[in-house]
Design a protein around this motif. Structure first.
Motif, PDB file in Angstrom:
ATOM      1  N   MET A  27       0.809  -1.242   0.106  1.00 59.48           N
ATOM      2  CA  MET A  27      -0.217   0.318  -0.079  1.00 59.48           C
ATOM      3  C   MET A  27       1.080   1.346   0.016  1.00 59.48           C
ATOM      4  O   MET A  27       1.640   1.446   1.041  1.00 59.48           O
ATOM      5  CB  MET A  27      -0.714  -0.037   1.248  1.00 59.48           C
ATOM      6  CG  MET A  27      -1.443   1.233   1.398  1.00 59.48           C
ATOM      7  SD  MET A  27      -3.225   1.201   1.278  1.00 59.48           S
ATOM      8  CE  MET A  27      -3.656   2.653   0.591  1.00 59.48           C
ATOM      9  N   PHE A  69       1.862   5.008   0.820  1.00 58.78           N
ATOM     10  CA  PHE A  69       1.869   5.924   1.769  1.00 58.78           C
ATOM     11  C   PHE A  69       2.247   7.220   1.245  1.00 58.78           C
ATOM     12  O   PHE A  69       3.171   7.369   0.629  1.00 58.78           O
ATOM     13  CB  PHE A  69       2.367   5.593   3.090  1.00 58.78           C
ATOM     14  CG  PHE A  69       1.755   4.623   4.080  1.00 58.78           C
ATOM     15  CD1 PHE A  69       1.050   4.971   5.087  1.00 58.78           C
ATOM     16  CD2 PHE A  69       1.970   3.294   3.719  1.00 58.78           C
ATOM     17  CE1 PHE A  69       0.648   4.091   5.812  1.00 58.78           C
ATOM     18  CE2 PHE A  69       1.344   2.402   4.237  1.00 58.78           C
ATOM     19  CZ  PHE A  69       0.474   2.466   5.441  1.00 58.78           C
ATOM     20  N   ARG A  74       2.791  12.749   3.603  1.00 58.84           N
ATOM     21  CA  ARG A  74       2.086  12.960   4.701  1.00 58.84           C
ATOM     22  C   ARG A  74       2.253  12.101   5.838  1.00 58.84           C
ATOM     23  O   ARG A  74       2.337  12.219   6.962  1.00 58.84           O
ATOM     24  CB  ARG A  74       0.501  13.323   4.531  1.00 58.84           C
ATOM     25  CG  ARG A  74      -0.237  14.158   5.749  1.00 58.84           C
ATOM     26  CD  ARG A  74      -1.368  14.977   4.867  1.00 58.84           C
ATOM     27  NE  ARG A  74      -2.325  13.735   5.013  1.00 58.84           N
ATOM     28  CZ  ARG A  74      -2.849  13.200   5.989  1.00 58.84           C
ATOM     29  NH1 ARG A  74      -2.810  13.705   6.933  1.00 58.84           N
ATOM     30  NH2 ARG A  74      -4.137  12.385   5.425  1.00 58.84           N
ATOM     31  N   LEU A  75       2.441  10.868   5.470  1.00 65.59           N
ATOM     32  CA  LEU A  75       2.479   9.584   6.293  1.00 65.59           C
ATOM     33  C   LEU A  75       3.855   9.496   6.618  1.00 65.59           C
ATOM     34  O   LEU A  75       4.360   9.150   7.794  1.00 65.59           O
ATOM     35  CB  LEU A  75       1.870   8.485   5.839  1.00 65.59           C
ATOM     36  CG  LEU A  75       0.216   8.358   5.537  1.00 65.59           C
ATOM     37  CD1 LEU A  75      -0.241   7.226   5.114  1.00 65.59           C
ATOM     38  CD2 LEU A  75      -0.169   9.042   6.952  1.00 65.59           C
ATOM     39  N   ARG A 111       5.252  10.875   9.755  1.00 67.26           N
ATOM     40  CA  ARG A 111       5.137  10.059  11.049  1.00 67.26           C
ATOM     41  C   ARG A 111       6.287   9.384  11.265  1.00 67.26           C
ATOM     42  O   ARG A 111       6.143   8.636  12.530  1.00 67.26           O
ATOM     43  CB  ARG A 111       3.691   9.483  10.989  1.00 67.26           C
ATOM     44  CG  ARG A 111       2.666  10.617  10.858  1.00 67.26           C
ATOM     45  CD  ARG A 111       1.280  10.147  10.185  1.00 67.26           C
ATOM     46  NE  ARG A 111       0.377  11.152  10.126  1.00 67.26           N
ATOM     47  CZ  ARG A 111      -0.848  10.979   9.429  1.00 67.26           C
ATOM     48  NH1 ARG A 111      -1.220   9.912   8.765  1.00 67.26           N
ATOM     49  NH2 ARG A 111      -1.475  12.053   9.286  1.00 67.26           N
ATOM     50  N   SER A 147       2.803   1.957  14.497  1.00 63.59           N
ATOM     51  CA  SER A 147       1.709   1.656  15.514  1.00 63.59           C
ATOM     52  C   SER A 147       1.061   3.302  15.717  1.00 63.59           C
ATOM     53  O   SER A 147      -0.108   3.209  16.000  1.00 63.59           O
ATOM     54  CB  SER A 147       2.019   0.863  16.633  1.00 63.59           C
ATOM     55  OG  SER A 147       3.055   1.515  17.445  1.00 63.59           O
ATOM     56  N   THR A 148       1.626   4.279  16.101  1.00 61.37           N
ATOM     57  CA  THR A 148       1.117   5.342  16.264  1.00 61.37           C
ATOM     58  C   THR A 148       1.786   6.696  15.567  1.00 61.37           C
ATOM     59  O   THR A 148       2.867   6.473  15.192  1.00 61.37           O
ATOM     60  CB  THR A 148       1.185   5.797  17.945  1.00 61.37           C
ATOM     61  OG1 THR A 148       2.605   6.029  18.103  1.00 61.37           O
ATOM     62  CG2 THR A 148       0.665   4.796  18.810  1.00 61.37           C
ATOM     63  N   SER A 149       1.146   7.630  15.348  1.00 60.05           N
ATOM     64  CA  SER A 149       1.551   8.822  14.728  1.00 60.05           C
ATOM     65  C   SER A 149       1.774   9.923  15.622  1.00 60.05           C
ATOM     66  O   SER A 149       1.134  10.243  16.414  1.00 60.05           O
ATOM     67  CB  SER A 149       0.433   9.243  13.727  1.00 60.05           C
ATOM     68  OG  SER A 149       0.321  10.720  13.675  1.00 60.05           O
ATOM     69  N   GLU A 179       2.226  12.944  15.008  1.00 60.52           N
ATOM     70  CA  GLU A 179       1.452  14.236  14.536  1.00 60.52           C
ATOM     71  C   GLU A 179       0.126  13.992  15.425  1.00 60.52           C
ATOM     72  O   GLU A 179      -0.732  14.967  16.109  1.00 60.52           O
ATOM     73  CB  GLU A 179       1.003  14.119  13.087  1.00 60.52           C
ATOM     74  CG  GLU A 179       0.405  15.426  12.659  1.00 60.52           C
ATOM     75  CD  GLU A 179      -0.037  15.459  11.158  1.00 60.52           C
ATOM     76  OE1 GLU A 179       0.536  14.687  10.480  1.00 60.52           O
ATOM     77  OE2 GLU A 179      -0.281  16.515  10.622  1.00 60.52           O
ATOM     78  N   ILE A 180      -0.554  12.916  15.442  1.00 57.77           N
ATOM     79  CA  ILE A 180      -1.719  12.753  16.264  1.00 57.77           C
ATOM     80  C   ILE A 180      -1.387  12.867  17.817  1.00 57.77           C
ATOM     81  O   ILE A 180      -2.430  13.024  18.619  1.00 57.77           O
ATOM     82  CB  ILE A 180      -2.464  11.290  15.966  1.00 57.77           C
ATOM     83  CG1 ILE A 180      -2.823  11.434  14.347  1.00 57.77           C
ATOM     84  CG2 ILE A 180      -3.667  10.861  16.651  1.00 57.77           C
ATOM     85  CD1 ILE A 180      -3.514  10.177  13.909  1.00 57.77           C
ATOM     86  N   THR A 181      -0.359  12.055  18.111  1.00 55.58           N
ATOM     87  CA  THR A 181      -0.040  12.027  19.802  1.00 55.58           C
ATOM     88  C   THR A 181       0.155  13.662  20.074  1.00 55.58           C
ATOM     89  O   THR A 181      -0.311  14.038  21.103  1.00 55.58           O
ATOM     90  CB  THR A 181       0.920  11.225  19.913  1.00 55.58           C
ATOM     91  OG1 THR A 181       0.712   9.988  19.378  1.00 55.58           O
ATOM     92  CG2 THR A 181       1.538  11.226  21.338  1.00 55.58           C
ATOM     93  N   GLY A 239       2.819   5.986  29.285  1.00 50.99           N
ATOM     94  CA  GLY A 239       2.078   5.334  28.055  1.00 50.99           C
ATOM     95  C   GLY A 239       2.736   5.252  26.700  1.00 50.99           C
ATOM     96  O   GLY A 239       2.193   4.908  25.861  1.00 50.99           O
ATOM     97  N   LEU A 240       4.205   5.886  26.715  1.00 48.64           N
ATOM     98  CA  LEU A 240       4.657   5.865  25.406  1.00 48.64           C
ATOM     99  C   LEU A 240       5.989   5.032  25.518  1.00 48.64           C
ATOM    100  O   LEU A 240       6.511   4.771  26.548  1.00 48.64           O
ATOM    101  CB  LEU A 240       5.147   7.298  25.071  1.00 48.64           C
ATOM    102  CG  LEU A 240       4.212   8.533  24.927  1.00 48.64           C
ATOM    103  CD1 LEU A 240       5.020   9.749  24.754  1.00 48.64           C
ATOM    104  CD2 LEU A 240       3.498   8.106  23.660  1.00 48.64           C
ATOM    105  N   GLU A 280       8.651   5.560  20.990  1.00 51.30           N
ATOM    106  CA  GLU A 280       7.801   6.577  20.791  1.00 51.30           C
ATOM    107  C   GLU A 280       8.174   7.993  21.340  1.00 51.30           C
ATOM    108  O   GLU A 280       7.770   9.035  20.736  1.00 51.30           O
ATOM    109  CB  GLU A 280       6.178   6.318  21.189  1.00 51.30           C
ATOM    110  CG  GLU A 280       5.695   5.248  20.496  1.00 51.30           C
ATOM    111  CD  GLU A 280       4.461   4.929  21.155  1.00 51.30           C
ATOM    112  OE1 GLU A 280       3.557   4.313  20.197  1.00 51.30           O
ATOM    113  OE2 GLU A 280       4.161   4.648  22.213  1.00 51.30           O
TER     114      GLU A 280
END
Ligand code: FAD
Lengths: 117, 424
Positions: free
Chosen positions: A1, A3, A6-7, A10, A39-41, A43-45, A96-97, A101
């Motif tokens: 896939m 990406f 923008r991805l 991350r 698993s995590t971004s 930008e979102i975190t 939590g990270l 991360e």
């Protein structure tokens, strides 16, 4: 896939982050580069971080962290998980990270445009 | 300062347009069109974040009123510590960022036709819909109570005229009078909110009505940050606040707004001022569209906020069941930002990414005495947004006054930064 750029931001790669900002600023659509899915971004975190630390130069006690040097950020995050964190909240979050991360997030935050205060 | 593109400038100049102009079919100009219902914490955050990451999307924010007053810090208004204007914001900031603001009430979500029907009959079409309309109060669940009686026994659980009314009733209470607060069982908006209110009202009484009493008639036995609240009450307002847990009152069976009494299974409490906080649910707008399934709150896919009952519709904030996250403004704002990323990815044909989500609920027990509860949430293998073990938790009990003072300062700083993000 495939990406999009923008991805790839991350991944926490600073050079790519800069390129991404440039491409966004000039509004180009770019060809997609395959990268490993994370698993995590960052930008979102970071959305959660900025609810307290602000994205602008608004007044407050929480320090602005955007654009601060990576070394300082990663050190702070590590110290919050230590014995005497000297903080009221941050030590409740950092567990939590994963260490990866934390590192990636620090790199992402340091790559953001700084704000003055 | 970022320069606006011609397209964004156009979007800004057409902000505050009426619903009818927006009724064009979705994707008419090939631009993805996201409609958001609810200009509070979740909706404002989603709108702002989406415009920031996708400047080429049309983002339309439908909200009931031209101004929004925040429940966070409304207890400081009730205690006379902040003016009401300080918790009230408009939408100029979002409009300047290119969000198209539609002031009006949405009355129906036609999810199969992908339109939102407004009270004036206009229809707003969407490619994806985000809804964060908050809560609805179940007034008639309490025998004797009714929406028409809310001014006699204010709830002040939606900030606005009710906040000012409760503040004024408390200020006018006779010396040595009793303030009764009736608190529902879980789940409800802002689990520590009633107890923050009790402390701040006590602060007001301590200065202005030192022999007044506060009675909390609770619909549950234990509550958020209980050890910290009771420690603070004993320290700051000894003897002023009595908490009557459910097991000691048996539940509210009736209220009399004329006599200002709250009758429980075991006892009748008479107040000079009664703050009646009714049980709550997701707004009818969502339930009548089937977004609640068989329940009163909206289940969602906790990774994407998408409703299992309506593809293309994302529900967040207080109205949704968002795993372990509490119904707070902080949570709703974080969810709004995450949901903006999800919607952006889906409309670009990309897989949505995950992040780590945080929440902090600060409570001021006095203007300079802050306590907090924090949480870290991640989507687990089963797709549930779970609290991460060994993280989060409350401030310590037995901490120094300095610690409480600094948490109060952090609470104020959080509020300033958060509202700047949403409305600045
Ligand atoms: C006393 C009190 C203190 C609180 N303190 C805190 C705190 O310190 N920290 C914290 O994080 N949280 C706090 N909260 C909780 C916080 O207020 C809510 O969790 C938060 O507002 C939820 O955000 P939301 O987006 O779901 O709804 P809201 O913020 O309520 O936004 C909903 C918006 O949608 C609009 N709307 C609803 N229906 C329609 C419709 N049909 N058409 C158009 N518009 C519509 C409403 O007018 C409103 O503007 C407190 C709550 C209370 C009551």
């Amino acid at each position: 896939m495939p990406f999009c750029a923008r991805l790839t931001l991350r991944t926490g790669n600073l050079a790519l982050a800069d390129m991404h900002r440039y491409l966004l600023a000039v509004g180009f659509a770019v060809a997609c580069t395959p990268v490993l899915a994370q698993s995590t971004s960052d930008e979102i975190t970071f959305l959660s971080c900025q609810m307290c630390h602000g994205q602008t130069d608004s007044a407050g006690m929480m320090p602005v962290i955007q654009g601060k040097p990576y070394e300082g950020l990663v050190q702070s995050l590590a110290s919050f998980s230590g014995q005497n964190p000297g903080t009221t909240i941050m030590h409740r979050f950092v567990g939590g990270l994963t260490p990866e991360e934390r590192d990636s997030l620090a790199r992402y935050i340091s790559g953001l445009e700084g704000v003055s205060r | 300062m970022k320069r606006f593109s011609r397209r964004e400038t156009l979007a800004i100049s057409t902000s505050f347009v009426t619903g009818s102009l927006l009724a064009a079919p979705a994707k008419a100009q090939g631009r993805p069109r996201v409609v958001i219902v609810g200009g509070g914490f979740g909706g404002a955050s989603a709108a702002r974040t989406l415009r920031q990451i996708e400047p080429d999307f049309d983002v339309i924010l439908i909200t009931e009123a031209a101004q929004f007053s925040t429940c966070p810090f409304s207890n400081m208004v009730i205690a006379g510590e902040r003016p009401f204007e300080a918790i009230t914001f408009g939408y100029d900031g979002l409009a300047a960022r290119g969000v198209q603001i539609v002031i009006g009430r949405a009355i129906e979500l036609q999810t199969s036709g992908q339109v939102v029907v407004m009270e004036d009959g206009t229809k707003v079409a969407y490619d994806r819909l985000i809804v964060s309309p908050g809560i609805e109060l179940k007034y008639t669940d309490i025998p004797g109570y009714d929406e028409a009686l809310q001014d006699r026994m204010p709830h002040a659980w939606k900030a606005g005229a009710q906040t000012v009314l409760l503040r004024d009733q408390i200020a006018a209470m006779r010396q040595g009078g009793t303030f009764v607060m009736s608190v529902p069982n879980n789940p409800y908006r802002c689990p520590p909110g009633p107890y923050e209110r009790a402390g701040l009202v006590a602060h007001f009484f301590k200065k202005n009505n030192p022999t007044a009493k506060i009675i909390i008639v609770d619909g549950k036995d234990s509550f958020s940050k209980q050890a910290l609240f009771t420690e603070a009450w004993d320290h700051l307002y000894p003897g002023m606040i009595t908490h009557v847990p459910f097991s000691d009152n048996g539940g509210v069976i009736e209220v009399d707004p004329e006599a200002l009494t709250v009758t429980t299974a075991f006892e009748t409490f008479a107040g000079d001022v009664v703050n009646l906080i009714p049980p709550q649910r997701a707004p009818q707008l969502l339930l009548q569209a089937g977004l609640g399934g068989d329940g009163e709150w909206c289940p969602i896919d906790q990774a994407t906020f998408e409703s299992p009952f309506a593809p293309g519709v994302h529900v967040l904030g207080d109205a949704a069941i968002v795993g372990d996250m509490p119904k707070s403004g902080f949570s709703a704002s974080v969810q709004g930002g995450v949901c903006a990323h999800v919607v952006a990815a889906l409309l670009q044909g990309e897989p949505p990414q995950q992040g780590v989500l945080l929440n902090t609920c600060y409570s001021l027990v006095g203007p300079e005495y802050g306590i907090s509860v924090a949480g870290v949430y991640r989507v687990n293998a089963e797709g549930r947004l779970k609290s991460v073990e060994g993280t989060g938790g409350t401030s310590p009990t037995g901490a120094s006054d300095d610690f409480r003072v600094s948490e109060a300062a952090y609470a104020k700083s959080w509020y300033a930064n958060m509202t700047t993000y949403l409305f600045g």
